[in-house]
Design a protein around this motif. Structure first.
Motif, mmCIF file in Angstrom:
data_model
loop_
_atom_site.group_PDB
_atom_site.id
_atom_site.type_symbol
_atom_site.label_atom_id
_atom_site.label_comp_id
_atom_site.label_asym_id
_atom_site.label_seq_id
_atom_site.Cartn_x
_atom_site.Cartn_y
_atom_site.Cartn_z
ATOM 1 N N GLU A 84 0.831 -1.209 0.000
ATOM 2 C CA GLU A 84 0.000 0.000 0.000
ATOM 3 C C GLU A 84 0.865 1.259 0.000
ATOM 4 O OE1 GLU A 84 -3.630 0.636 1.809
ATOM 5 O OE2 GLU A 84 -4.009 -1.454 2.352
ATOM 6 N N VAL A 85 1.971 1.231 0.714
ATOM 7 C CA VAL A 85 2.878 2.387 0.715
ATOM 8 C C VAL A 85 3.430 2.621 -0.687
ATOM 9 C CG1 VAL A 85 5.111 3.232 1.547
ATOM 10 C CG2 VAL A 85 3.475 2.234 3.153
ATOM 11 N N LEU A 86 3.825 1.554 -1.351
ATOM 12 C CA LEU A 86 4.321 1.679 -2.730
ATOM 13 C C LEU A 86 3.232 2.200 -3.662
ATOM 14 C CD1 LEU A 86 6.470 -1.540 -3.208
ATOM 15 C CD2 LEU A 86 7.261 0.809 -3.536
ATOM 16 N N SER A 95 8.915 3.461 -10.513
ATOM 17 C CA SER A 95 10.333 3.123 -10.670
ATOM 18 C C SER A 95 10.566 1.613 -10.651
ATOM 19 C CB SER A 95 11.155 3.756 -9.534
ATOM 20 O OG SER A 95 10.993 3.037 -8.314
ATOM 21 N N LEU A 96 9.540 0.844 -10.316
ATOM 22 C CA LEU A 96 9.714 -0.594 -10.151
ATOM 23 C C LEU A 96 10.107 -1.271 -11.459
ATOM 24 C CD1 LEU A 96 6.661 -1.441 -7.857
ATOM 25 C CD2 LEU A 96 9.062 -1.175 -7.180
ATOM 26 N N THR A 97 11.111 -2.120 -11.379
ATOM 27 C CA THR A 97 11.563 -2.915 -12.518
ATOM 28 C C THR A 97 11.018 -4.337 -12.376
ATOM 29 O OG1 THR A 97 13.550 -3.688 -11.381
ATOM 30 C CG2 THR A 97 13.713 -1.582 -12.579
ATOM 31 N N LEU A 98 11.221 -5.134 -13.421
ATOM 32 C CA LEU A 98 10.811 -6.530 -13.340
ATOM 33 C C LEU A 98 11.517 -7.229 -12.186
ATOM 34 C CD1 LEU A 98 9.404 -9.063 -14.350
ATOM 35 C CD2 LEU A 98 11.242 -9.344 -16.036
ATOM 36 N N GLU A 99 12.795 -6.935 -12.020
ATOM 37 C CA GLU A 99 13.557 -7.549 -10.924
ATOM 38 C C GLU A 99 12.960 -7.181 -9.569
ATOM 39 O OE1 GLU A 99 14.836 -5.953 -13.545
ATOM 40 O OE2 GLU A 99 15.611 -7.754 -14.553
ATOM 41 N N ASP A 100 12.556 -5.914 -9.416
ATOM 42 C CA ASP A 100 11.914 -5.490 -8.166
ATOM 43 C C ASP A 100 10.623 -6.273 -7.934
ATOM 44 O OD1 ASP A 100 13.803 -3.459 -7.572
ATOM 45 O OD2 ASP A 100 12.734 -2.030 -8.851
ATOM 46 N N LEU A 101 9.822 -6.376 -8.981
ATOM 47 C CA LEU A 101 8.534 -7.047 -8.851
ATOM 48 C C LEU A 101 8.700 -8.527 -8.512
ATOM 49 C CD1 LEU A 101 6.730 -5.317 -11.826
ATOM 50 C CD2 LEU A 101 6.117 -5.097 -9.421
ATOM 51 N N LEU A 102 9.657 -9.172 -9.135
ATOM 52 C CA LEU A 102 9.891 -10.577 -8.837
ATOM 53 C C LEU A 102 10.343 -10.757 -7.391
ATOM 54 C CD1 LEU A 102 11.634 -11.752 -12.119
ATOM 55 C CD2 LEU A 102 9.289 -12.228 -11.384
ATOM 56 N N GLU A 103 11.100 -9.788 -6.889
ATOM 57 C CA GLU A 103 11.525 -9.844 -5.492
ATOM 58 C C GLU A 103 10.323 -9.679 -4.559
ATOM 59 O OE1 GLU A 103 14.712 -7.607 -2.498
ATOM 60 O OE2 GLU A 103 14.920 -7.401 -4.680
ATOM 61 N N MET A 120 -1.834 -3.750 -7.026
ATOM 62 C CA MET A 120 -1.174 -2.495 -6.670
ATOM 63 C C MET A 120 0.186 -2.298 -7.326
ATOM 64 S SD MET A 120 -2.059 -2.070 -2.628
ATOM 65 C CE MET A 120 -3.748 -1.769 -2.101
ATOM 66 N N LEU A 121 0.862 -3.400 -7.627
ATOM 67 C CA LEU A 121 2.225 -3.269 -8.152
ATOM 68 C C LEU A 121 2.363 -3.762 -9.589
ATOM 69 C CD1 LEU A 121 4.355 -4.449 -5.068
ATOM 70 C CD2 LEU A 121 3.324 -2.212 -5.518
ATOM 71 N N ALA A 122 2.177 -5.061 -9.792
ATOM 72 C CA ALA A 122 2.468 -5.632 -11.100
ATOM 73 C C ALA A 122 1.500 -5.167 -12.187
ATOM 74 C CB ALA A 122 2.471 -7.161 -11.008
ATOM 75 N N VAL A 152 -3.736 -12.974 -14.207
ATOM 76 C CA VAL A 152 -5.123 -12.615 -14.521
ATOM 77 C C VAL A 152 -5.549 -11.368 -13.739
ATOM 78 C CG1 VAL A 152 -7.515 -13.405 -14.550
ATOM 79 C CG2 VAL A 152 -5.667 -15.025 -15.037
ATOM 80 N N VAL A 153 -5.178 -11.297 -12.469
ATOM 81 C CA VAL A 153 -5.538 -10.120 -11.665
ATOM 82 C C VAL A 153 -4.849 -8.866 -12.206
ATOM 83 C CG1 VAL A 153 -5.478 -9.086 -9.357
ATOM 84 C CG2 VAL A 153 -6.002 -11.511 -9.612
ATOM 85 N N CYS A 154 -3.696 -9.020 -12.821
ATOM 86 C CA CYS A 154 -3.014 -7.869 -13.425
ATOM 87 C C CYS A 154 -3.883 -7.163 -14.453
ATOM 88 C CB CYS A 154 -1.702 -8.306 -14.076
ATOM 89 S SG CYS A 154 -0.309 -8.483 -12.935
ATOM 90 N N THR A 155 -4.790 -7.909 -15.106
ATOM 91 C CA THR A 155 -5.642 -7.279 -16.123
ATOM 92 C C THR A 155 -6.620 -6.290 -15.512
ATOM 93 O OG1 THR A 155 -7.432 -8.945 -16.070
ATOM 94 C CG2 THR A 155 -5.522 -9.412 -17.492
ATOM 95 N N VAL A 156 -6.923 -6.448 -14.235
ATOM 96 C CA VAL A 156 -7.867 -5.533 -13.584
ATOM 97 C C VAL A 156 -7.348 -4.100 -13.656
ATOM 98 C CG1 VAL A 156 -8.967 -4.929 -11.390
ATOM 99 C CG2 VAL A 156 -8.803 -7.336 -12.093
ATOM 100 N N ALA A 157 -6.042 -3.943 -13.519
ATOM 101 C CA ALA A 157 -5.448 -2.596 -13.575
ATOM 102 C C ALA A 157 -5.617 -1.951 -14.954
ATOM 103 C CB ALA A 157 -3.966 -2.666 -13.225
ATOM 104 N N LEU A 158 -5.835 -2.763 -15.976
ATOM 105 C CA LEU A 158 -6.044 -2.218 -17.321
ATOM 106 C C LEU A 158 -7.436 -1.628 -17.478
ATOM 107 C CD1 LEU A 158 -4.615 -5.156 -19.509
ATOM 108 C CD2 LEU A 158 -3.375 -3.149 -18.662
ATOM 109 N N ASN A 159 -8.370 -2.118 -16.680
ATOM 110 C CA ASN A 159 -9.780 -1.798 -16.918
ATOM 111 C C ASN A 159 -10.496 -1.087 -15.780
ATOM 112 O OD1 ASN A 159 -9.888 -3.298 -19.518
ATOM 113 N ND2 ASN A 159 -9.466 -5.059 -18.196
ATOM 114 N N GLN A 160 -9.993 -1.217 -14.561
ATOM 115 C CA GLN A 160 -10.685 -0.641 -13.405
ATOM 116 C C GLN A 160 -10.471 0.865 -13.346
ATOM 117 O OE1 GLN A 160 -9.464 -1.729 -9.290
ATOM 118 N NE2 GLN A 160 -11.499 -2.634 -9.167
ATOM 119 N N LYS A 161 -11.539 1.607 -13.531
ATOM 120 C CA LYS A 161 -11.461 3.066 -13.574
ATOM 121 C C LYS A 161 -10.858 3.644 -12.313
ATOM 122 C CE LYS A 161 -14.292 7.123 -14.659
ATOM 123 N NZ LYS A 161 -15.665 7.608 -15.006
#
Length: 236
Positions: A84-86, A95-103, A120-122, A152-161
């Motif tokens: 939530e802070v991020l 600023s998050l990179t793929l490496e950050d997200l995988l961590e 919130m992140l990916a 699949v949940v990542c797609t929500v960020a594409l569509n959720q207003k």
């Protein structure tokens, strides 16, 4: 303030707010190898608000470093706070990179962690071009069900207003097709969510997707999505 001192203060506050009934509920509803304290979301929010004030003018790198340390405690509620802070620190999130997200995603093993991570992140990182379509597609084809759910949940960020999404049926349905016949309940639930969220933006592609794949989709997905489109409600 040193990160370790701040983290110890956060853990102490979580211990103070721990509720045995909440802990029992959590253990039943999202079993995890992480440490559960049994703290409700309303009791977590003041901690997040305080941290947001502390880090309001901090450099993105400092916020990312701190939240990684907090996530490393392997306390689920501390992970929620970190994510939530991020989410609230725009520069850090961007600023998050793929490496950050995988961590941050290492060891995700329950739907709460997955939905915070992906929502919130990916998901936003994918939407903003910080990670590629190929990354999400690979997650959708993972042997690990939690990474498939994350995709699949990542797609929500594409569509959720409310989360900044403007609608993206092409990329959403591409991911949905990769899990169209996935019978794992946690993946099926995320697929239902993804399609219902897209339907708020564009109904026609969702109706077509359901009609074309009704024979192989988990029955709950067909039922819930059709009901949402027809009545505006997930359940009767």
């Amino acid at each position: 303030m040193e990160y370790q001192e701040l983290i110890e203060e956060i853990i102490a506050e979580l211990d103070e707010k721990a509720d045995p009934e909440r802990l029992e509920w959590a253990q039943k509803n999202y079993a995890t190898a992480m440490i559960l304290k049994g703290v409700t979301v309303p009791n977590i929010r003041p901690i997040v608000k305080d941290l947001n004030m502390k880090f309001k003018h901090a450099e993105a790198q400092a916020v990312v470093a701190f939240t990684k340390r907090l996530n490393e405690t392997r306390i689920l509620e501390a992970q929620q706070i970190a994510f939530e802070v991020l989410d609230k620190h725009k520069a850090a999130r961007k600023s998050l990179t793929l490496e950050d997200l995988l961590e941050f995603g290492t060891g995700i093993d329950n739907w709460v962690s997955v939905d915070y991570f992906a929502g919130m992140l990916a998901g936003p990182a994918w939407r903003e071009g910080q990670i590629s379509d190929e990354v999400i597609e690979a997650w959708a084809q993972s042997e690990n069900l939690w990474w498939r759910r994350a995709a699949v949940v990542c797609t929500v960020a594409l569509n959720q207003k409310a989360r900044g999404g403007e609608g993206d049926p092409e990329r959403t349905l591409k991911i949905c097709r990769l899990v169209v016949d996935d019978q794992e309940d946690m993946v099926a639930k995320s697929l239902s969510w993804a399609l219902r969220e897209l339907a708020k933006r564009e109904v026609a592609p969702v109706v077509e997707f359901i009609e074309q794949n009704a024979a192989i989709l988990p029955k709950r997905v067909v039922r819930e999505v059709r009901r949402k489109i027809e009545t505006g409600r997930k359940y009767n």
